[in-house]
Scaffold this active site. Structure first.
Site, PDB file in Angstrom:
ATOM      1  N   TYR A 123       0.812  -1.219   0.000  1.00 28.54           N
ATOM      2  CA  TYR A 123       0.000   0.000   0.000  1.00 28.54           C
ATOM      3  C   TYR A 123       0.846   1.269   0.000  1.00 28.54           C
ATOM      4  CZ  TYR A 123      -3.934  -3.072   1.343  1.00 28.54           C
ATOM      5  OH  TYR A 123      -4.899  -4.056   1.404  1.00 28.54           O
ATOM      6  N   ASP A 209      -0.830 -17.837   4.765  1.00 26.99           N
ATOM      7  CA  ASP A 209      -1.928 -18.742   4.369  1.00 26.99           C
ATOM      8  C   ASP A 209      -2.220 -19.756   5.478  1.00 26.99           C
ATOM      9  OD1 ASP A 209       0.670 -19.262   3.549  1.00 26.99           O
ATOM     10  OD2 ASP A 209       0.109 -20.611   1.933  1.00 26.99           O
ATOM     11  N   ASP A 233      -4.484  -5.966   6.782  1.00 19.97           N
ATOM     12  CA  ASP A 233      -5.789  -5.472   6.356  1.00 19.97           C
ATOM     13  C   ASP A 233      -6.780  -6.636   6.290  1.00 19.97           C
ATOM     14  OD1 ASP A 233      -7.757  -3.857   5.367  1.00 19.97           O
ATOM     15  OD2 ASP A 233      -6.848  -3.547   3.396  1.00 19.97           O
TER      16      ASP A 233
END
Ligand code: NAD
Length: 338
Positions: A123, A209, A233
């Site tokens: 980001y 994951d 996020d």
């Protein structure tokens, strides 16, 4: 004299939940000197600017803000108000605690604090198109910038938070098996910082994951998580889902020059102005703020009172299956604070 704090009531349900939160804080004897400022749509209506300089100036002065949800006006020329705040004050750590309050949910023992790096990673805003032949947008590239400094300050913040709040273990979540450089650097910094806290805060690591799976299967095995921007996020919303949704989720945005506390949810336009919104998320954000300024005992008193009203289920708002108004819920919490 109270502690100076900028107060942004926000848009939609913001004013309702802010009023309720202030009443409860006042009943608990919290000592803030509020400087009310505008942002979002209400600021556009008043001064044609979603992030007025006066609001930024106030936060620069107080270094502390409690913020209701903001609507970013749609259309050219308007930047996201929340992103603007994050950038202006370099709010590098986003802290999202998730704890189940209501029994009988999916899990009964979730109590996790996630610390998300808030300024870099994928980001960072380093994006561009790549031309191939006549196609100007044949490809696109977004750069995940990870710096040693950015990693170190957020990981250190997580460890210091653990010490301050009696947390036992930090799990660093990464994808260094594939993104060997950027994620590898974050992980390496994590291992270096963790050594300094050896014997005081335990440290382990998970690949993102695997972490996602374990969070929905065995959330009780996590205490604190620290991770990079994109993973944080996603995982922070996953955590909110584990404990009953965004309605109860508070967040803190911490930087070197300011700390801004907010509810994670938005302006809830569908119920705005009806006086039925649940103020708990903003109230819990105010509790994080109390802890931040060293008034942790009061935060515990308020949280305990609100949680017991929520658990009882007699005076709760519609989103929690009740019929109480925002004001009635706040009254019940005030009565419980005693
Ligand atoms: P939302 O969180 O506002 O609403 C989603 C659903 O949850 C709605 O049904 C709403 O009624 C319900 N809800 C949310 N908070 C509630 C509360 N306290 N009590 C009871 N019910 C509640 O999300 P959205 O509809 O996607 O966004 C609406 C607006 O909010 C948009 O303009 C968006 O940009 C903005 N937004 C702002 C922030 C922020 O300022 N931090 C965060 C998210 C969204």
């Amino acid at each position: 004299m109270g502690i100076p704090c900028t107060l942004i009531a926000g848009d939609g349900i913001g004013p309702d939940i802010t009023d309720a939160t202030l009443r409860i804080l006042e009943a608990a004897g919290a000592n803030f000197e509020w400087d009310r400022q505008l942002a979002g749509m209400s600021a556009v209506h008043a001064v044609k600017d979603p992030m007025p300089e006066a609001t930024l100036e106030s936060i620069r002065r107080t270094r502390l803000a409690l913020k209701g949800p903001l609507e970013t006006p749609v259309g050219d020329g308007y930047r996201s108000v929340n992103v603007a705040l994050r950038r202006t004050f370099d709010l590098y750590a986003n802290v999202r605690p998730a704890r189940d309050i209501i029994p009988g949910g999916r899990f009964d023992n979730v109590d996790i604090v996630l610390v998300r790096e808030n300024t870099e990673g994928l980001y960072s805003g380093l994006e561009h198109y790549i031309r191939v032949g006549d196609d100007e947008r044949a490809a696109a590239q977004s750069i995940a910038l990870i710096t040693r400094l950015g990693s170190e300050r957020v990981i250190r913040y997580a460890f210091e938070y653990a010490l301050k709040h009696g947390r036992k273990k930090i799990t660093l979540v990464h994808k260094a098996n594939i993104l060997k450089y950027s994620q590898g650097l974050f992980r390496q910094v994590g291992q270096t910082v963790a050594k300094e806290y050896d014997g005081r805060v335990a440290y382990d690591e998970r690949i993102v994951d695997a972490c996602a799976m374990q969070l929905v299967m065995k959330p009780e095995s996590f205490d604190m998580i620290v991770t990079t921007n994109l993973f944080g996020d996603i995982l922070s919303d996953l955590l909110s889902g584990l404990v009953g949704g965004l309605g109860l989720a508070p967040g803190a945005n911490i930087g070197p020059d300011a700390a801004i506390f907010e509810a994670v949810h938005g302006t809830a336009p569908d119920i705005a102005g009806q006086g039925v919104a649940n103020p708990s998320a903003l109230l819990f954000a105010a509790c994080l703020m109390l802890e931040h300024v060293g008034d942790g005992d009061r935060a515990v008193r308020i949280r305990t009172a609100a949680e017991s009203v929520i658990r009882e289920g007699r005076t709760v708002t519609r989103d929690l299956g009740g019929t109480a108004t925002t004001r009635e819920f706040a009254d019940a919490v005030v009565a419980r604070i005693g």
